[in-house]
Design a protein around this motif. Sequence first.
Motif, PDB file in Angstrom:
ATOM      1  N   GLY A   1       0.791  -1.129  -0.138  1.00  0.00           N
ATOM      2  CA  GLY A   1      -0.030  -0.025  -0.122  1.00  0.00           C
ATOM      3  C   GLY A   1       0.932   1.157   0.187  1.00  0.00           C
ATOM      4  N   ASP A   2       0.496   2.370   0.553  1.00  0.00           N
ATOM      5  CA  ASP A   2       0.928   3.707   0.546  1.00  0.00           C
ATOM      6  C   ASP A   2       1.523   3.839   1.957  1.00  0.00           C
ATOM      7  OD1 ASP A   2       0.985   5.233  -1.700  1.00  0.00           O
ATOM      8  OD2 ASP A   2      -1.112   5.307  -1.871  1.00  0.00           O
ATOM      9  N   ALA A   3       0.726   3.421   2.955  1.00  0.00           N
ATOM     10  CA  ALA A   3       1.230   4.215   4.291  1.00  0.00           C
ATOM     11  C   ALA A   3       2.006   2.997   5.093  1.00  0.00           C
ATOM     12  CB  ALA A   3      -0.323   4.226   5.128  1.00  0.00           C
ATOM     13  N   LEU A   4       2.905   3.750   5.808  1.00  0.00           N
ATOM     14  CA  LEU A   4       3.762   2.841   6.785  1.00  0.00           C
ATOM     15  C   LEU A   4       3.035   2.176   7.778  1.00  0.00           C
ATOM     16  CD1 LEU A   4       6.747   2.081   7.506  1.00  0.00           C
ATOM     17  CD2 LEU A   4       6.892   4.439   8.328  1.00  0.00           C
ATOM     18  N   PHE A   5       1.903   2.870   8.246  1.00  0.00           N
ATOM     19  CA  PHE A   5       1.084   2.211   9.289  1.00  0.00           C
ATOM     20  C   PHE A   5      -0.322   2.794   8.910  1.00  0.00           C
ATOM     21  CE2 PHE A   5      -0.331   2.140  13.987  1.00  0.00           C
ATOM     22  CZ  PHE A   5      -0.324   0.548  13.954  1.00  0.00           C
ATOM     23  N   GLY A   6      -1.423   2.180   9.435  1.00  0.00           N
ATOM     24  CA  GLY A   6      -2.805   2.444   9.195  1.00  0.00           C
ATOM     25  C   GLY A   6      -3.236   3.560   9.678  1.00  0.00           C
ATOM     26  N   VAL A   7      -2.823   4.105  11.211  1.00  0.00           N
ATOM     27  CA  VAL A   7      -3.104   5.007  11.812  1.00  0.00           C
ATOM     28  C   VAL A   7      -2.334   6.168  11.748  1.00  0.00           C
ATOM     29  CG1 VAL A   7      -4.159   5.687  14.067  1.00  0.00           C
ATOM     30  CG2 VAL A   7      -4.463   3.594  13.252  1.00  0.00           C
ATOM     31  N   PRO A   8      -2.562   7.414  10.760  1.00  0.00           N
ATOM     32  CA  PRO A   8      -1.804   8.436  10.721  1.00  0.00           C
ATOM     33  C   PRO A   8      -0.770   8.901  12.035  1.00  0.00           C
ATOM     34  CG  PRO A   8      -3.594   8.793   9.382  1.00  0.00           C
ATOM     35  CD  PRO A   8      -4.070   7.547  10.250  1.00  0.00           C
ATOM     36  N   PHE A   9      -1.757   8.889  13.077  1.00  0.00           N
ATOM     37  CA  PHE A   9      -1.202   9.553  14.393  1.00  0.00           C
ATOM     38  C   PHE A   9       0.079   9.059  14.692  1.00  0.00           C
ATOM     39  CE2 PHE A   9      -1.069   9.246  18.947  1.00  0.00           C
ATOM     40  CZ  PHE A   9      -1.175  10.500  19.505  1.00  0.00           C
ATOM     41  N   PHE A  10       0.431   7.665  14.465  1.00  0.00           N
ATOM     42  CA  PHE A  10       1.375   6.998  15.197  1.00  0.00           C
ATOM     43  C   PHE A  10       2.681   7.104  13.881  1.00  0.00           C
ATOM     44  CE2 PHE A  10      -1.843   4.976  17.542  1.00  0.00           C
ATOM     45  CZ  PHE A  10      -1.402   5.196  18.892  1.00  0.00           C
ATOM     46  N   LEU A  11       2.386   7.651  12.908  1.00  0.00           N
ATOM     47  CA  LEU A  11       3.456   7.452  11.730  1.00  0.00           C
ATOM     48  C   LEU A  11       4.927   8.189  12.214  1.00  0.00           C
ATOM     49  CD1 LEU A  11       1.464   7.865   8.400  1.00  0.00           C
ATOM     50  CD2 LEU A  11       2.958   6.035   9.064  1.00  0.00           C
ATOM     51  N   PRO A  12       4.740   9.585  12.817  1.00  0.00           N
ATOM     52  CA  PRO A  12       6.140  10.141  12.902  1.00  0.00           C
ATOM     53  C   PRO A  12       7.287   9.146  13.685  1.00  0.00           C
ATOM     54  CG  PRO A  12       4.354  11.876  13.642  1.00  0.00           C
ATOM     55  CD  PRO A  12       3.722  10.401  13.428  1.00  0.00           C
ATOM     56  N   PRO A  13       6.825   8.419  14.906  1.00  0.00           N
ATOM     57  CA  PRO A  13       8.036   7.639  15.367  1.00  0.00           C
ATOM     58  C   PRO A  13       8.418   6.860  14.397  1.00  0.00           C
ATOM     59  CG  PRO A  13       5.923   7.144  16.601  1.00  0.00           C
ATOM     60  CD  PRO A  13       5.701   8.206  15.447  1.00  0.00           C
ATOM     61  N   LEU A  14       7.550   5.946  13.644  1.00  0.00           N
ATOM     62  CA  LEU A  14       7.850   5.015  12.591  1.00  0.00           C
ATOM     63  C   LEU A  14       8.537   5.462  11.533  1.00  0.00           C
ATOM     64  CD1 LEU A  14       4.320   3.191  12.818  1.00  0.00           C
ATOM     65  CD2 LEU A  14       6.353   2.791  14.252  1.00  0.00           C
ATOM     66  N   GLN A  15       8.382   6.628  10.874  1.00  0.00           N
ATOM     67  CA  GLN A  15       8.968   7.208   9.876  1.00  0.00           C
ATOM     68  C   GLN A  15      10.382   7.816  10.531  1.00  0.00           C
ATOM     69  OE1 GLN A  15       7.516   7.615   6.904  1.00  0.00           O
ATOM     70  NE2 GLN A  15       9.760   8.150   6.246  1.00  0.00           N
ATOM     71  N   ARG A  16      10.471   8.339  11.654  1.00  0.00           N
ATOM     72  CA  ARG A  16      11.857   8.601  11.996  1.00  0.00           C
ATOM     73  C   ARG A  16      12.831   7.471  12.098  1.00  0.00           C
ATOM     74  NH1 ARG A  16      10.319  10.204  17.236  1.00  0.00           N
ATOM     75  NH2 ARG A  16       9.052  11.879  16.211  1.00  0.00           N
ATOM     76  N   ALA A  17      12.315   6.137  12.681  1.00  0.00           N
ATOM     77  CA  ALA A  17      12.945   4.877  12.776  1.00  0.00           C
ATOM     78  C   ALA A  17      13.357   4.598  11.486  1.00  0.00           C
ATOM     79  CB  ALA A  17      12.267   4.100  13.645  1.00  0.00           C
ATOM     80  N   VAL A  18      12.588   4.670  10.466  1.00  0.00           N
ATOM     81  CA  VAL A  18      12.839   4.422   9.053  1.00  0.00           C
ATOM     82  C   VAL A  18      14.069   5.197   8.502  1.00  0.00           C
ATOM     83  CG1 VAL A  18      12.188   4.472   6.547  1.00  0.00           C
ATOM     84  CG2 VAL A  18      10.657   3.294   8.290  1.00  0.00           C
ATOM     85  N   GLU A  19      13.945   6.416   9.033  1.00  0.00           N
ATOM     86  CA  GLU A  19      15.146   7.463   8.259  1.00  0.00           C
ATOM     87  C   GLU A  19      16.545   7.109   9.064  1.00  0.00           C
ATOM     88  OE1 GLU A  19      13.163  11.100   8.867  1.00  0.00           O
ATOM     89  OE2 GLU A  19      11.543  10.604   7.202  1.00  0.00           O
ATOM     90  N   GLU A  20      16.114   6.815  10.599  1.00  0.00           N
ATOM     91  CA  GLU A  20      17.605   6.549  11.210  1.00  0.00           C
ATOM     92  C   GLU A  20      18.066   5.371  10.705  1.00  0.00           C
ATOM     93  OE1 GLU A  20      16.127   9.020  15.239  1.00  0.00           O
ATOM     94  OE2 GLU A  20      16.398   7.056  15.523  1.00  0.00           O
ATOM     95  N   TYR A  21      17.746   4.523  10.578  1.00  0.00           N
ATOM     96  CA  TYR A  21      18.278   3.150  10.055  1.00  0.00           C
ATOM     97  C   TYR A  21      18.340   3.049   8.583  1.00  0.00           C
ATOM     98  CZ  TYR A  21      16.501   0.983  14.269  1.00  0.00           C
ATOM     99  OH  TYR A  21      16.018   0.522  15.710  1.00  0.00           O
ATOM    100  N   GLY A  22      18.082   4.317   7.964  1.00  0.00           N
ATOM    101  CA  GLY A  22      18.466   4.527   6.503  1.00  0.00           C
ATOM    102  C   GLY A  22      17.913   3.530   5.594  1.00  0.00           C
ATOM    103  N   ILE A  23      16.519   2.883   5.974  1.00  0.00           N
ATOM    104  CA  ILE A  23      15.793   1.702   5.285  1.00  0.00           C
ATOM    105  C   ILE A  23      15.145   2.816   4.097  1.00  0.00           C
ATOM    106  CG2 ILE A  23      13.729   0.561   5.500  1.00  0.00           C
ATOM    107  CD1 ILE A  23      14.412   0.107   8.501  1.00  0.00           C
ATOM    108  N   ALA A  24      15.094   2.356   2.953  1.00  0.00           N
ATOM    109  CA  ALA A  24      14.512   2.491   1.892  1.00  0.00           C
ATOM    110  C   ALA A  24      12.988   2.109   1.824  1.00  0.00           C
ATOM    111  CB  ALA A  24      15.226   1.992   0.620  1.00  0.00           C
ATOM    112  N   LEU A  25      12.099   3.053   1.649  1.00  0.00           N
ATOM    113  CA  LEU A  25      10.741   2.694   1.941  1.00  0.00           C
ATOM    114  C   LEU A  25      10.077   2.831   0.443  1.00  0.00           C
ATOM    115  CD1 LEU A  25       8.801   2.238   4.261  1.00  0.00           C
ATOM    116  CD2 LEU A  25       8.310   4.819   4.041  1.00  0.00           C
ATOM    117  N   ARG A  26       9.670   1.685  -0.042  1.00  0.00           N
ATOM    118  CA  ARG A  26       9.264   1.506  -1.459  1.00  0.00           C
ATOM    119  C   ARG A  26       7.706   1.125  -1.248  1.00  0.00           C
ATOM    120  NH1 ARG A  26      14.424  -1.620  -2.733  1.00  0.00           N
ATOM    121  NH2 ARG A  26      15.819   0.162  -3.011  1.00  0.00           N
ATOM    122  N   ARG A  27       7.010   2.230  -1.753  1.00  0.00           N
ATOM    123  CA  ARG A  27       5.591   2.041  -1.767  1.00  0.00           C
ATOM    124  C   ARG A  27       4.967   1.473  -3.105  1.00  0.00           C
ATOM    125  NH1 ARG A  27       4.607   5.999   2.412  1.00  0.00           N
ATOM    126  NH2 ARG A  27       6.550   7.251   2.759  1.00  0.00           N
TER     127      ARG A  27
END
Length: 245
Positions: free
Chosen positions: A25-51
Amino acid sequence: MYLAADRWRRQRLPRPARIAFCLAGDALFGVPFFLPPLQRAVEEYGIALRRRHVLKAVHGPSRTACFAVTDAGGRVTEIERRFDLLHVTPPQSAPDLIKRSPLANAEGWVEVDPVTLRHARHANGFALGDAAGTGNAKTAAAVRLQAPVVVRNLLAALDGRPPEAAYDGYGSCPLTTAYGRVVLAEFGYGGRVMPSFPLDPRRPRRSAWLLKTRFLPFLYWRMMLRGSERDLPHRERHVAGPQAA
Ligand SMILES: Cc1cc2nc3c(=O)[nH]c(=O)nc-3n(C[C@H](O)[C@H](O)[C@H](O)COP(=O)(O)OP(=O)(O)OC[C@H]3O[C@@H](n4cnc5c(N)ncnc54)[C@H](O)[C@@H]3O)c2cc1C
């Protein structure tokens, strides 16, 4: 993914692991409220997000995964990606037994009222858990709260009374962003944030890690499976602070 990334980072590998998270899909997590810490972790680990990557095939000998990728214009192309280690999560689905039964809705889940958990077409039927077509996050935390609702409403139905207990869609996803750190995402129907504690639930916390690794197994084995209804009460709360776009 986060735990693997954290472990590999701590190992200080001579060549850092390259991690890609391919989402259907498009979203890293289904509930937008919880996206910021998950997005931050993705960036800190250098994970490539492919939607919008839907896995179509895996070729083991050549370590290749084939994805159908939909671009912003809706055009679908097939691409191949090489991997050393592939972790695949299949799409959520009810067992075939349910899907093929007359109890199922068009998507294959047991067709129940999301609040009373009573079957929409068969008044003497109830369902709970992952197979139920309730639209909540499919978690054991949800099952824990659904079970007493089903019991009460089943007993009421046997007495010829209308359903009296209601399920609010509560589910809980302890998201381990690192070893020792968990974002405890608790939410109900419509993505309503329903934490058990008066803390900002978007913060990865050690206390939530201890809750997940120490307390929840106890809650499961000693209380839930023995029929205890004792629970950490959750409620809808407004949590101030930046929201995800
Ligand atoms: C990797 C992973 C991590 C998770 N982490 C969490 C977490 O941290 N917190 C949380 O709350 N939830 C978590 N969950 C979700 C949780 O495990 C499920 O929501 C929960 O197990 C659902 O319970 P259930 O009884 O509805 O279904 P299941 O636990 O799937 O039980 C269904 C049972 O029916 C059996 N079955 C299927 N077909 C048939 C058949 N034809 N005949 C007889 N038996 C059949 C299956 O073998 C299975 O034992 C996680 C799930 C996964 C996969």
